[in-house]
Design a protein around this motif. Structure first.
Motif, short mmCIF file in Angstrom:
data_model
loop_
_atom_site.label_atom_id
_atom_site.label_comp_id
_atom_site.label_asym_id
_atom_site.label_seq_id
_atom_site.Cartn_x
_atom_site.Cartn_y
_atom_site.Cartn_z
N TRP A 1 44.34 31.55 28.02
CA TRP A 1 42.92 31.80 28.32
C TRP A 1 42.17 30.47 28.35
O TRP A 1 41.38 30.20 29.26
N GLN B 1 39.50 39.89 35.62
CA GLN B 1 40.14 39.07 36.66
C GLN B 1 41.44 39.73 37.10
O GLN B 1 42.09 40.44 36.33
N ARG B 2 41.83 39.44 38.35
CA ARG B 2 43.07 40.01 38.85
C ARG B 2 44.14 38.93 39.01
O ARG B 2 43.82 37.80 39.35
N SER C 1 34.58 35.77 31.10
CA SER C 1 34.68 36.57 32.33
C SER C 1 36.13 36.76 32.78
O SER C 1 36.38 37.36 33.82
N VAL C 2 37.07 36.25 31.97
CA VAL C 2 38.48 36.46 32.29
C VAL C 2 38.80 37.96 32.32
O VAL C 2 39.65 38.42 33.08
N THR D 1 45.12 43.79 36.32
CA THR D 1 43.78 43.40 35.88
C THR D 1 43.87 42.94 34.43
O THR D 1 44.47 43.63 33.59
N TYR E 1 41.63 29.59 32.15
CA TYR E 1 40.29 30.10 32.44
C TYR E 1 39.21 29.35 31.67
O TYR E 1 38.06 29.78 31.63
#
Lengths: 109, 877
Positions: free
Chosen positions: B225, B238-239, B234-235, B248, B229
């Motif tokens: 993470w 995410q796709r 906002s991770v 997801t 990211y």
């Protein structure tokens, strides 16, 4: 040397009592206790001076350098008000203790 | 309260207090004398009598002083004196502190590893209630479960509060630049609940999310993470595209979470029953992890799963033949391999510490001996015995504390160094070592060792000095008997030192020999000058056999065309890894005895075996003609030939995966065993199929170069990239490095080096200790030697007298050590590889080394003894 040791905890009281009459230097305190106890109680130098330091620290006596009768400088110890009060406390505690011990000893088996 | 202030006042008027007391007591004495004179004594008699009745003035003053002084003050005095003592004798101080720091630092550094791996609890709820589940097959006990088996185990067991699975395979992640290999695992929905781990951001998988219908989701590890990211919340949402499916991200795992059996892992994706393997009971790709129900013992749960596996064998005689259950505590799976090496090295460092402590203690003894007079004088001048004892305790603790501080600093560096020496891949598989460092437990351990050392160091000289005997120390002639007693005591210490050194040397010798044997195991290939890299092609682009075969040919051709490349080949799995990728098979024409036949399987191109220079025992290698249009062929190794075709020539025989569905394969060759498992594993049966007859979109390309193989790697990667930038091209490595970094090699190498290092240090310390004892004994016996020589003893006989003393000590040490070594070696059997615990050559060599070192150490004092000048020796006394 055949003489009984001082009861533990009583040296401070004896010194305070001795000083209650008049300020004295260390040697005179030792002599006075010896004389008044009819040579039964001997205060060794090794316990006298540490005890005097202890009393000084507690504020029960004060010390002052003065001249003796023989024109020698000596340190005279004088009882303070706190010391007088402490003497009262120790004497009454001691009396209670003696009374208790006496009662125990007087008990008939 | 007031008393403290008065004490403080005394502190500032210290000199005044002293002079007052001096004068007061002098007055007291004078008065006593006067009274005695008055009672008729002479002046001199009065003086002596007064002095005698009153006693030691210094002691008396000390007593008064103690009343007014703070207790801590005398400690400072002792400390100052101790520091002065050390400064006065810097050689002693440096050596003692250095030896001690060395001993403590090595123990603390190793303990930090032990703490991180074995003591610090794993980051799960009640980790000791967790178990890992395997299926046991004839090839070994720790193999995968199939998905249908998992469902049955989960449904039928009565022992687990939950049972989940994970598949530690990693993913091919689709990125704008093409496929990229990504570390990760697939897990069933309850996996993190079973472990007792909750995401710190987002949510966990919900119950039933691992069914076919719900959308695919994944959790991300804390470090990924941060790395991928930037720690952005906002991770969540995410796709990511793994292996052609969109997932997801629904949550972030805690920072301290790790799960070694699947590490390294950046992503934890949901396992689905929709994969091709998941529908097949014969396809094994999962490991189980389960939590024992409260009150259920490990043994009871194990019996439970064993009977479930037997029931499934009866129910599915084809797929589940010889598939038994195997279960281990999760902790054992995670740290089981590293535990013996950690405990062995911890014991090694402990022995080193023992020698170091004994060494410093005997240094202190020698010093105490030379301080007898000092102590006696202090005692005579009125130092109370308690004060003298405290002086020694202070000195011992001071020494230990300085040693401790240096040791902690040293240990931190040593830890960093040792951690840096662990190969990167191994480190990734041992996530519990990531927060290695000086935590409170490690510091407490260091302090504990130092206190123990300090107590030892303070007691040693005390035991020797027998403080009561002050007069004896003052009279210098008393040295004779004390010297003898000390020599006996010191000699015992030296025997301990030599025996310990012998144990460490023998341990190091055996581990070294194991490591040598391991590196010289016949692995069936010539590993030098081999460069290799893994390739994973996008399966949707290379969707059929023809495309995959064409790609493989292009890759081999491009690699072969590189300058200095002699040959190139492809395999689906490299040697010196784990034993995965196995298959069962049948032998057509033979009655089915119910025996389960399973061997490792690899698909290789014709160039693979020639590039690795394997040995051909019979038949032929593959050629370019062995493709889909020709007869299906197979090459077997000697282990498989010996096991399944005993006493026969397998070449020309047939084998088949399935007698009814698949066409049989003709055995065309037998090769020498390639080490398909770890170096210390026994050779296993393996079969090799032509890649062109059974292709794959993922493989490893190997190239043999005439130059340095490391320099070939960039060129190899870039030429592969130019073939198709969409391919994942990862883990470039050389075969030598792979062997060097393999877990079994690393474990053997590191234990051999560490224990070897301890052993050499121990040898040095032990020999120095022997030197000290012999040298001291010679110095004490100078006079005796002088007398002997004056009476006609030859120098040669003096030599032999001294050397005999050393020889007796050494042989006692060596014999004791040899017995202990065998016991120690038996205890660390697990780390020995094809070496017996009582390996005679090693023990003899070690004894020889120790004895020769001891001989050298005692030669110097012997020479000094022999060169004694009798007249001088007799005069000095």
């Amino acid at each position: 040397m055949g003489k009984p040791d001082l009861l533990p905890g009583t040296l401070d009281m004896l010194i305070l009592k001795t000083l209650a009459r008049a300020p004295l230097h260390g040697y005179a305190i030792a002599q006075s206790i010896k004389r008044m106890s009819d040579d039964v109680l001997t205060v060794e130098e090794g316990s006298l001076y540490p005890a005097l330091q202890r009393l000084l620290i507690h504020g029960w006596v004060t010390a002052e350098w003065k001249m003796t009768d023989t024109r020698r400088r000596a340190r005279f110890y004088k009882l303070t008000a706190a010391g007088r009060k402490q003497l009262g406390v120790e004497v009454s505690e001691f009396n209670q203790m003696i009374a208790a011990i006496t009662r125990v000893l007087a008990e008939q088996p | 309260m007031n008393a403290i202030f008065r004490k403080l006042a005394f502190l500032f008027r210290r000199n005044r207090f002293r002079s007052d007391l001096d004068e007061e007591m002098a007055f007291h004495r004078e008065q006593t004398e006067r009274d005695l004179v008055a009672s008729g004594a002479s002046h001199e008699a009065a003086h002596t009598a007064a002095a005698r009745t009153l006693g030691n003035p210094t002691l008396l003053k000390e007593k008064s002083h103690e009343v007014v002084a703070f207790r801590a003050e005398t400690i400072f005095q002792d400390l100052r004196f101790a520091l002065r003592q050390l400064r006065k004798n810097p050689g002693f101080a440096l050596i003692a502190v250095f030896i001690l720091a060395l001993g403590i630092a090595s123990s603390v550094a190793i303990f930090a590893f032990v703490d991180a791996a074995l003591i610090k609890p794993l980051p799960y709820k009640e980790p000791n209630r967790l178990v890992q589940l395997f299926e046991s097959i004839p090839l070994g006990p720790r193999f995968h479960l199939s998905y249908p088996d998992y469902l049955d185990w989960k449904r039928m067991n009565k022992s687990f509060s939950s049972l989940d699975v994970f598949a530690p395979n990693g993913f091919m992640m689709k990125t704008p630049d093409g496929l990229r290999q990504t570390d990760g695992a697939r897990v069933s929905a309850g996996f993190f609940r079973t472990l007792g781990v909750t995401p710190i951001l987002g949510r966990d998988f919900y119950e039933g999310e691992d069914a076919a219908a719900p959308a695919r989701t994944a959790l991300i590890s804390y470090s990924a993470w941060q790395k991928r990211y930037g720690g952005n919340p906002s991770v969540v949402g995410q796709r990511v595209d793994f292996d052609g499916d969109v997932y997801t991200i629904i949550g972030v795992l805690p920072r301290d979470f790790h799960f070694a059996p699947a590490e390294p892992a950046d992503f934890w994706a949901i396992e689905k029953p929709t994969g091709g393997c998941e529908k097949n009971r014969g396809c094994h790709n999962l490991f189980g992890v389960a939590r024992l129900k409260p009150g259920v013992t490990f043994a009871a749960a194990y019996d439970d799963v064993k009977s479930i596996a037997l029931q499934l064998q009866r129910q599915y005689p084809n797929e589940n033949r010889d598939q038994y259950a195997y279960m281990l505590p999760l902790t054992d799976v995670i740290v089981g391999d590293i535990r013996p090496i950690l405990l062995t090295t911890l014991c090694g460092s402990g022995l080193l510490l023992l020698i170091a402590a004994v060494n410093v203690a005997s240094l202190l003894l020698v010093r105490a001996e030379s301080r007898r007079r000092e102590i006696s004088i202090r005692g005579a001048l009125g130092a109370s015995p308690r004060r003298l004892v405290r002086q020694f305790v202070t000195e011992g603790l001071l020494l230990a504390s300085i040693g401790c501080i240096l040791a902690v600093i040293g240990a931190r560096e040593a830890m960093r160094l040792l951690a840096a020496l662990i190969p990167r891949d191994m480190m990734a598989a041992m996530p519990y070592l990531h927060d290695l460092g000086l935590n409170s437990r490690v510091i407490a351990f260091a302090c504990g060792l130092s206190i123990a050392a300090g107590v030892l160091f303070s007691l040693m000289p005390l035991a020797r000095l027998r403080l009561g005997r002050i007069r004896e120390g003052l009279a210098d002639g008393a040295r004779g008997s004390a010297g003898v007693a000390w020599r006996r005591f010191g000699a015992n210490l030296v025997i301990i030192e030599l025996a310990t050194a012998m144990v460490l040397l023998a341990g190091a010798g055996l581990l070294g020999k194991s490591f040598y044997r391991l590196l010289h195991v016949d692995i069936g290939i010539q590993p030098d000058h081999i460069a290799m890299v893994r390739v994973e092609a996008p399966p949707e682009k290379y969707s059929n056999d023809t495309k995959q075969i064409a790609l493989a040919r292009e890759v081999v051709a491009a690699a072969s065309a590189l300058p200095a490349v002699a040959s190139a080949g492809i395999t689906t799995k490299l040697p010196i890894e784990d034993a995965d990728w196995t298959t069962s098979f049948k032998i057509p024409g033979r009655p089915d005895t119910g025996e389960h036949k399973e061997v490792a399987i690899r698909m290789v191109t014709p160039g693979y075996m020639t590039t690795l220079r394997t040995t051909l025992a019979a038949g032929r290698y593959f050629t370019a003609n062995d493709d889909a249009s020709h007869q299906k062929v197979v090459i077997v190794n000697q282990a498989m030939a010996r096991k399944y075709f005993p006493g026969e020539d397998p070449v020309g025989k047939q084998i088949s995966f399935d007698l009814h569905k698949a066409p049989p394969m003709l055995i065309v060759g037998v090769i020498g065993n390639i080490q398909e498992g770890q170096l210390d594993a026994a050779p296993r049966g393996a079969m090799y199929l032509p890649f062109d007859q059974d292709p794959n979109s993922g493989f490893v390309i190997l190239a043999r170069t005439r130059q340095d193989e490391q320099t070939l790697l960039p060129a190899l990667q870039s030429v592969l990239h130019s073939i198709d930038p969409g391919m994942a091209i990862y883990e470039p490595m050389t075969m030598d490095k792979k062997i060097h970094d393999a877990p079994s090699t690393y474990l053997h190498r590191s234990s051999a080096w560490l224990v070897g290092g301890f052993a050499i240090t121990a040898l040095l310390l032990g020999v120095v200790g022997l030197y000290g004892v012999i040298a001291y004994s010679v110095s004490q016996r100078t006079r005796e030697i002088g007398v002997r020589m004056a009476l006609g003893a030859r120098r040669g006989s003096v030599y032999s007298m001294v050397l005999r003393e050393a020889a007796v000590l050494t042989s006692l040490g060596v014999v004791t050590g040899a017995v202990c070594s065998i016991a120690a070696a038996l205890a660390m059997r697990q780390l020995l590889f094809s070496v017996a615990a009582w390996d005679v050559p090693t023990l003899c060599a070690v004894a020889f080394i120790l004895a020769s070192a001891a001989l050298v150490a005692s030669f110097l004092p012997a020479r000094r003894a022999a060169s004694v000048n009798p007249t001088e020796a007799l005069r000095t006394e």
